[in-house]
Write a protein that holds these residues in place. Structure first.
Motif, PDB file in Angstrom:
ATOM      1  N   GLY A   1       0.816  -1.213   0.000  1.00 55.43           N
ATOM      2  CA  GLY A   1       0.000   0.000   0.000  1.00 55.43           C
ATOM      3  C   GLY A   1       0.844   1.255   0.000  1.00 55.43           C
ATOM      4  O   GLY A   1       1.964   1.273  -0.508  1.00 55.43           O
ATOM      5  N   ASP A   2       0.327   2.315   0.592  1.00 56.16           N
ATOM      6  CA  ASP A   2       1.037   3.586   0.604  1.00 56.16           C
ATOM      7  C   ASP A   2       2.334   3.524   1.398  1.00 56.16           C
ATOM      8  O   ASP A   2       3.210   4.366   1.225  1.00 56.16           O
ATOM      9  N   CYS A   3       2.482   2.539   2.277  1.00 54.29           N
ATOM     10  CA  CYS A   3       3.737   2.360   3.011  1.00 54.29           C
ATOM     11  C   CYS A   3       4.870   2.025   2.043  1.00 54.29           C
ATOM     12  O   CYS A   3       6.010   2.384   2.268  1.00 54.29           O
ATOM     13  N   ASP A   4       4.524   1.343   0.955  1.00 55.96           N
ATOM     14  CA  ASP A   4       5.496   0.973  -0.072  1.00 55.96           C
ATOM     15  C   ASP A   4       5.645   2.104  -1.082  1.00 55.96           C
ATOM     16  O   ASP A   4       6.735   2.610  -1.300  1.00 55.96           O
TER      17      ASP A   4
ATOM     18  N   VAL B   1       2.827   5.249  -3.148  1.00 57.31           N
ATOM     19  CA  VAL B   1       1.461   5.714  -3.358  1.00 57.31           C
ATOM     20  C   VAL B   1       0.919   5.098  -4.639  1.00 57.31           C
ATOM     21  O   VAL B   1       1.569   5.109  -5.677  1.00 57.31           O
ATOM     22  N   SER B   2      -0.257   4.512  -4.530  1.00 57.03           N
ATOM     23  CA  SER B   2      -0.878   3.841  -5.652  1.00 57.03           C
ATOM     24  C   SER B   2      -2.386   3.870  -5.439  1.00 57.03           C
ATOM     25  O   SER B   2      -2.873   4.531  -4.531  1.00 57.03           O
ATOM     26  N   ASN B   3      -3.094   3.130  -6.256  1.00 56.57           N
ATOM     27  CA  ASN B   3      -4.535   2.997  -6.036  1.00 56.57           C
ATOM     28  C   ASN B   3      -4.806   1.671  -5.322  1.00 56.57           C
ATOM     29  O   ASN B   3      -3.905   0.881  -5.074  1.00 56.57           O
ATOM     30  N   LEU B   4      -6.054   1.417  -5.009  1.00 56.02           N
ATOM     31  CA  LEU B   4      -6.414   0.200  -4.271  1.00 56.02           C
ATOM     32  C   LEU B   4      -6.034  -1.055  -5.039  1.00 56.02           C
ATOM     33  O   LEU B   4      -5.540  -2.024  -4.459  1.00 56.02           O
TER      34      LEU B   4
ATOM     35  N   TRP C   1      -2.927  -6.045  -5.578  1.00 60.29           N
ATOM     36  CA  TRP C   1      -2.052  -6.887  -6.406  1.00 60.29           C
ATOM     37  C   TRP C   1      -0.737  -7.168  -5.692  1.00 60.29           C
ATOM     38  O   TRP C   1      -0.262  -8.300  -5.662  1.00 60.29           O
ATOM     39  N   LYS C   2      -0.145  -6.144  -5.077  1.00 59.82           N
ATOM     40  CA  LYS C   2       1.119  -6.338  -4.347  1.00 59.82           C
ATOM     41  C   LYS C   2       0.895  -7.272  -3.161  1.00 59.82           C
ATOM     42  O   LYS C   2       1.738  -8.128  -2.870  1.00 59.82           O
TER      43      LYS C   2
END
Length: 89
Positions: free
Chosen positions: A67-70, A72-75, A80-81
Motif C-alpha cells: 500500500g502507501d507504506c510501499d 502511493v498507488s490505487n487500491l 495486487w502487491k
C-alpha cells in the motif's frame, strides 16, 4: 475460507512486542501473550509509517511493505502487491 481452513489468527487492537524465528509476542489491554508463528502479517493504520518494517529489515527479517507504506498507488495496486507477497509465503 482459507483463514479458517488454515487456522490463521487475527488479532485486532494489538501491539507487536517482539518477533522471533518461532513466535511473536503481542500485547493487548496491557497483557502480553506469546504465539507460535513462522509468518507474521501486520497491517497498521492509514498513515504512511514504515519504521517497524525498517527495524525488522535491519535485523535480517524478510519484510514486505504494501500500500502507501510501499509507494502511493490505487487500491488495485495495493491488492495486487498483497497477492504477490502472500504468494511467496
Amino acid at each position: 475460507m482459507a483463514i479458517e481452513q488454515y487456522q490463521i489468527g487475527i488479532h485486532t487492537d494489538t501491539k507487536i512486542v517482539k518477533i522471533s524465528e518461532e513466535s511473536v509476542t503481542i500485547e493487548r489491554d496491557g497483557k502480553q501473550s506469546v504465539l507460535a508463528a513462522d509468518t507474521v502479517i501486520s497491517s497498521i493504520g492509514y498513515i504512511f509509517e514504515n519504521s517497524l518494517a525498517q527495524q525488522l529489515k535491519d535485523c535480517g527479517a524478510q519484510v514486505e511493505t504494501l500500500g502507501d507504506c510501499d509507494h502511493v498507488s490505487n487500491l488495485m495496486g495495493a491488492i495486487w502487491k498483497a497477492f504477490e507477497s502472500a504468494s511467496k509465503i
